[in-house]
Design an enzyme around this catalytic site. Structure first.
Site, short mmCIF file in Angstrom:
data_model
loop_
_atom_site.label_atom_id
_atom_site.label_comp_id
_atom_site.label_asym_id
_atom_site.label_seq_id
_atom_site.Cartn_x
_atom_site.Cartn_y
_atom_site.Cartn_z
CE LYS A 1 -11.07 3.31 2.13
NZ LYS A 1 -10.57 4.31 3.11
CD GLU B 1 -3.08 0.88 2.23
OE1 GLU B 1 -4.18 1.41 2.07
OE2 GLU B 1 -2.77 0.26 3.27
CG HIS C 1 6.16 -29.93 3.86
ND1 HIS C 1 6.77 -31.16 3.72
CD2 HIS C 1 6.59 -29.43 5.05
CE1 HIS C 1 7.50 -31.41 4.79
NE2 HIS C 1 7.41 -30.37 5.61
#
Length: 549
Positions: A512, A353, A384
């Site tokens: 937003k 950000e 793994h």
């Protein structure tokens, strides 16, 4: 050509990188038995071994020269002194003031902010004590046993991950539940498992209008009222961290239970503020204060240590080295400690950000790569799965390994195995396994020469994969605070070199705005022509699926 890439220091690093790319770290270790001793740093309880990096003395000198050419020290001091280095929003950047335990004044527009910072800390301390002691009771007289902490982004990740990381320090008096996503599954799962009479909701939103946070808080309010509480009872069960006092009081929250936020603290840097109230409630105020103390210690290191002995500076410059001269597109964090498993997500927000930008401070397009992808998981789980890509993938992925030397409530065997895997991975990444070694291993396996060579090629590990290793005695609040502040300052260093504003987030802001516009479309309150054909189609399918039956 940009100002940065035209610097002689940048061109010098390009030449050095061309030479370094043909060298292998295992040869450097063989040629210099003191390499590990020379390439280590210790600060604020954190030991850093950076010897397994593809850098020699020339590269390091070149990187520090670049930092000075980019005026890193001057810009660092400007941040700490309260200058408006967030140029697009005209704001100071002073999360460091929240953990300033010195007598130094910190001025914003000529006003010392430290008295208000200290008053807020005292308020957090007093409120925490009132909850833990049972003095603050719900409206029926029952003590508070559950905290529902509602936020998103920095107001969620910071408190949640710090609380997880310091789980051994959790108090018995209350249990904290964190809620962020607007997906109703989460808030409903939390609320269905707790007693409303024993619940306190902490709503964290600077504006008191963040879409996800407000909706989750409204859902919690509706649950509280339907369970038997009244509007007047909300004052005992809801508190807010917000700068919008009117909206919070209109909601029903007592003015005494509203904790302040300031424009000079960005969301991703806000855990040190009253946003950290859930940390204090979960761990106790002294442990929350310990986080601040550790961060303050790292701030002092960052502002006083010479660049060559400065941990955040070194880490930031190594990030520049790999991103810009080795085309490393990502950076992986590998905490070998279960409770620290959330740190990669925290640093992901902090870094991506902040430096996920493509224009300079002056508004010019960059002609060089900037912020990398940050990712990771706890060890040994990653060994793994995705470690395969780090070991044998075609690109360079720098890695940060971290391990506490001592852990609570574990037997020696578990922790020794954890440490051996951590150290073994760093050695394998650096050293690798040559084709010749793999070919020799296949001797006597009944294979003809062509098949031996084919299999040996698949088994070859090139090595020369860079990593840092961080060790600390144990993960105390102070150590965690220093570790987080270290990454904050590393991100700042890289932003300075790239000439970015690391403290705005216009991409987040656009999301937003568009989210609210699309919501209006879904609710039938916006002209469909406001949206492109693809988005119209998606809205139509959603509306059709959710139409009254």
């Amino acid at each position: 050509m940009s100002v940065l890439t035209s610097l002689p220091e940048w061109k010098n690093l390009s030449d050095i990188a061309a030479s370094v790319k043909s060298a292998h770290m295992r040869d450097w270790f063989a040629q210099d038995t003191s390499r590990a001793d020379k390439m280590q740093l210790e600060a604020c309880g954190i030991f850093l071994d950076y010897s397994k990096n593809r850098v020699n003395e020339d590269a390091l000198k070149g990187l520090f020269d670049l930092a000075r050419a980019c005026k890193l020290e001057t810009l660092r001091d400007a941040m700490f002194s309260g200058e408006q280095i967030n140029s697009t929003e005209g704001r100071a950047v002073l999360h460091t003031a929240l953990r300033n335990f010195s007598d130094r004044k910190v001025l914003v527009d000529g006003e010392d902010v430290m008295p208000e910072v200290h008053a807020t800390l005292e308020k957090i301390e007093a409120f925490t004590a009132s909850i833990h002691s049972g003095e603050h009771k719900g409206y029926t007289g029952k003590p508070i046993k559950h905290i529902v902490a509602i936020g998103i982004g920095g107001s969620f990740l910071g408190p949640k991950i710090m609380t997880e990381a310091l789980k051994p320090h959790t108090v018995d008096a209350v249990k904290v539940h964190f809620v962020a996503n607007v997906d109703g599954c989460h808030i409903h799962d939390v609320l269905s498992s707790i007693d409303f009479e024993e619940t306190l909701v902490v709503m964290s939103s600077k504006s008191f209008s963040t879409q996800e946070t407000l909706q989750n808080t409204l859902t919690a309010k509706d649950w509280f009222l339907k369970s038997g509480g009244t509007q007047e009872d909300i004052a005992k069960h809801f508190v807010a961290v917000s700068s919008n006092v009117k909206a919070a009081t209109d909601f029903g929250i007592s003015a005494d239970n509203i904790f302040p936020m300031w424009d000079w603290v960005g969301g991703r840097y806000s855990l040190w503020s009253a946003i950290g109230l859930p940390i204090s409630l979960a761990l106790g105020f002294e442990n929350f204060k310990g986080l601040l103390e550790g961060a303050f210690e790292m701030d002092n290191h960052f502002t006083t240590a010479p660049l060559e002995e400065n941990m955040p500076v070194l880490l930031g410059l190594l990030g520049i080295w790999y991103r810009n001269f080795f085309d490393a597109q990502s950076h992986v964090l590998l905490p070998y400690y279960h409770y620290l498993r959330g740190l990669p997500a925290y640093v992901q927000q902090l870094d991506m950000e902040s430096n996920g930008k493509e224009v300079t401070q002056e508004g010019e397009s960059v002609d060089y790569p900037t912020g990398p992808i940050i990712w990771g998981s706890e060890g040994t789980n990653g060994q793994h799965s995705f470690h395969q890509l780090i070991h044998q993938g075609s690109g360079v992925i720098p890695a940060d390994f971290m391990l506490p030397l001592n852990v609570p409530n574990q037997d020696d065997t578990h922790h020794a195995m954890l440490a051996s895997n951590c150290f073994g991975q760093t050695q394998a990444l650096m050293q690798g396994k040559s084709f010749e070694e793999c070919y020799a291993d296949l001797d006597g396996k009944g294979l003809d020469d062509a098949e031996r060579k084919r299999l040996a090629a698949h088994k070859t590990m090139p090595g020369n994969k860079p990593s840092n290793t961080f060790l600390f005695d144990s993960l105390t609040p102070q150590t965690l605070g220093a570790l987080v502040a270290m990454y904050e300052h590393k991100v700042f260093v890289q932003g300075v070199i790239w000439n970015l504003n690391s403290f705005d987030q216009w991409g987040v802001e656009l999301g937003k705005v568009l989210g609210n516009q699309v919501l209006a479309g879904i609710q039938g309150e916006a002209d469909k022509d406001n949206f492109d054909a693809s988005t119209q189609q998606l809205i139509a399918k959603f509306r059709a699926a959710n139409a009254p039956k």
